[in-house]
Design an enzyme around this catalytic site. Structure first.
Site, short mmCIF file in Angstrom:
data_model
loop_
_atom_site.label_atom_id
_atom_site.label_comp_id
_atom_site.label_asym_id
_atom_site.label_seq_id
_atom_site.Cartn_x
_atom_site.Cartn_y
_atom_site.Cartn_z
N TYR A 184 5.29 -0.59 33.59
CA TYR A 184 5.23 0.36 32.48
C TYR A 184 6.25 1.48 32.63
CZ TYR A 184 1.43 -2.24 30.54
OH TYR A 184 0.71 -3.26 29.97
N ARG A 200 9.38 0.11 31.14
CA ARG A 200 9.28 0.05 29.67
C ARG A 200 9.38 1.45 29.06
NH1 ARG A 200 9.94 -4.03 27.23
NH2 ARG A 200 8.44 -3.60 25.60
N HIS A 259 -2.82 0.41 20.03
CA HIS A 259 -2.69 -0.09 21.40
C HIS A 259 -2.15 0.98 22.35
CE1 HIS A 259 -2.55 -4.60 19.97
NE2 HIS A 259 -3.76 -4.09 19.95
N CYS A 318 -2.16 14.98 37.60
CA CYS A 318 -2.49 15.20 36.18
C CYS A 318 -2.27 16.68 35.86
CB CYS A 318 -3.96 14.82 35.95
SG CYS A 318 -4.62 15.39 34.37
N THR A 354 4.60 -8.95 13.07
CA THR A 354 3.57 -9.26 14.07
C THR A 354 3.20 -10.74 13.97
OG1 THR A 354 1.35 -8.76 14.89
CG2 THR A 354 1.76 -8.27 12.58
P1 OAD Z 1 4.72 -10.69 19.05
O1 OAD Z 1 5.84 -10.76 20.03
O2 OAD Z 1 3.53 -11.53 19.31
O3 OAD Z 1 5.25 -11.07 17.60
C1 OAD Z 1 6.39 -10.47 17.03
C2 OAD Z 1 6.60 -11.05 15.65
O4 OAD Z 1 7.73 -10.39 15.09
C3 OAD Z 1 6.91 -12.56 15.63
O5 OAD Z 1 6.14 -13.19 14.62
C4 OAD Z 1 8.41 -12.61 15.27
O6 OAD Z 1 8.74 -13.72 14.47
C5 OAD Z 1 8.58 -11.33 14.49
N1 OAD Z 1 9.95 -10.80 14.54
C6 OAD Z 1 10.86 -10.87 15.53
N2 OAD Z 1 11.99 -10.25 15.20
C7 OAD Z 1 11.81 -9.75 13.96
C8 OAD Z 1 12.63 -9.02 13.05
N3 OAD Z 1 13.87 -8.65 13.36
N4 OAD Z 1 12.11 -8.70 11.85
C9 OAD Z 1 10.85 -9.06 11.51
N5 OAD Z 1 10.03 -9.75 12.32
C10 OAD Z 1 10.50 -10.09 13.53
O7 OAD Z 1 4.34 -9.14 18.91
P2 OAD Z 1 3.02 -8.48 18.30
O8 OAD Z 1 2.50 -9.32 17.17
O9 OAD Z 1 3.32 -7.07 18.03
O10 OAD Z 1 -0.54 -5.92 22.87
O11 OAD Z 1 2.03 -8.59 19.50
C11 OAD Z 1 0.74 -8.05 19.37
C12 OAD Z 1 0.28 -7.49 20.68
O12 OAD Z 1 0.42 -8.49 21.69
C13 OAD Z 1 1.09 -6.33 21.20
O13 OAD Z 1 0.71 -5.10 20.65
C14 OAD Z 1 0.81 -6.38 22.66
C15 OAD Z 1 0.95 -7.86 22.88
O14 OAD Z 1 0.29 -8.40 23.96
C16 OAD Z 1 -0.87 -5.24 23.97
O15 OAD Z 1 -0.06 -5.02 24.85
C17 OAD Z 1 -2.28 -4.81 24.00
#
Ligand code: OAD
Length: 235
Positions: A56, A59, A109, A136, A176
């Site tokens: 982290y 990141r 998140h 802290c 997403t």
């Molecule tokens: P993902 O990596 O699962 O999905 C990202 C989505 O964005 C995919 O469907 C891609 O096709 C799309 N994508 C990529 N580039 C793009 C662009 N330039 N324009 C539009 N779309 C694009 O990420 P999340 O859905 O955010 O949680 O993942 C959900 C959660 O899973 C995150 O918040 C994280 C992760 O584990 C935690 O850490 C709790």
């Protein structure tokens, strides 16, 4: 969409992809480089806190070198100019919505730029590292962890999110994959509650069939176009 007043927008890693922040599930994405079980669960933190804190810290450092893109700016413009209710619920732990100027943002998140003290439960703004076990600022204990929701933990502000979904005329999901619940279920919740639903994503998400409409392409292009459309309908 002329009768739309209240909008809930869910964003995910795809909206920040064109800012140079890795998504999670793409080829070469974060969860291909690291196992969730090693870095993103409470058990991982208990087992190997140094590994988790270092992950982290890297990141947190990286996001501070990135800039909001046209999609973040477009949503900030919609937020500023839309006079109905609007809530951006982001799964992202970066601060690019805020740096673009959006104000009505909720981080379900958590946020990289916060540290959460497990001794006194206070969250403090944090830009530096945690691996060196800093005190802290509130209670002085060396008990800070990333303020990021790990797998197995409850996402933040679910009551506020459901209150917004109940009042929404339109639910829009941006960048997403629809792989992680409860966020992946919001489209069905929104539909049941009577909202129209729209997906804006690079490709069809896992939940694409649940949306009334889906537009596919890079966020910088399709989000900007959609925002202009919304604002012109209501001028
Ligand atoms: P993902 O990596 O699962 O999905 C990202 C989505 O964005 C995919 O469907 C891609 O096709 C799309 N994508 C990529 N580039 C793009 C662009 N330039 N324009 C539009 N779309 C694009 O990420 P999340 O859905 O955010 O949680 O993942 C959900 C959660 O899973 C995150 O918040 C994280 C992760 O584990 C935690 O850490 C709790």
């Amino acid at each position: 969409m002329t009768s739309i007043r209240n909008i809930v927008i869910l964003t995910g890693a795809g909206i920040s992809a064109e800012s140079g922040i890795d998504t999670f599930r793409s080829e070469g994405g974060l969860w291909e480089q690291h196992r969730v079980e090693d870095v993103a669960t409470p058990e991982a933190f208990e087992r190997d806190p140094d590994l988790v804190l270092r992950f982290y810290d890297m990141r947190r450092e990286a996001i501070q070198t990135k800039e909001p893109n046209a999609a973040h700016h477009a949503l900030a413009k919609l937020d500023a100019e839309w006079d109905g209710e609007l809530l951006i619920v982001t799964q992202n732990v970066d601060d690019l919505h805020e740096r673009a100027g959006a104000r009505r943002v909720l981080h379900m998140h958590g946020e990289h730029l916060n540290a959460w003290c497990t001794a006194c439960d206070v969250r403090s703004p944090w830009t530096g590292t945690l691996i060196d076990r800093p005190a802290c600022p509130e209670c002085g204990e060396a008990a800070l962890r990333p303020d990021v929701v790990w797998f197995g933990e409850m996402p933040y502000q679910m009551d506020e999110i459901f209150a917004a979904l109940r009042g929404a005329d339109l639910f829009v999901s941006i960048g997403t994959s629809g792989a992680v619940y409860p966020a992946a279920g919001f489209v069905r919740n929104a539909r049941e509650l009577g909202a129209e639903t729209l997906e804006l994503n690079l490709e069809p998400s896992q939940g694409t069939a649940w949306f009334d409409e889906a537009r596919h392409g890079p966020a910088t292009r399709i989000v900007q176009a959609w925002v202009e459309e919304m604002l012109s309908l209501h001028r």
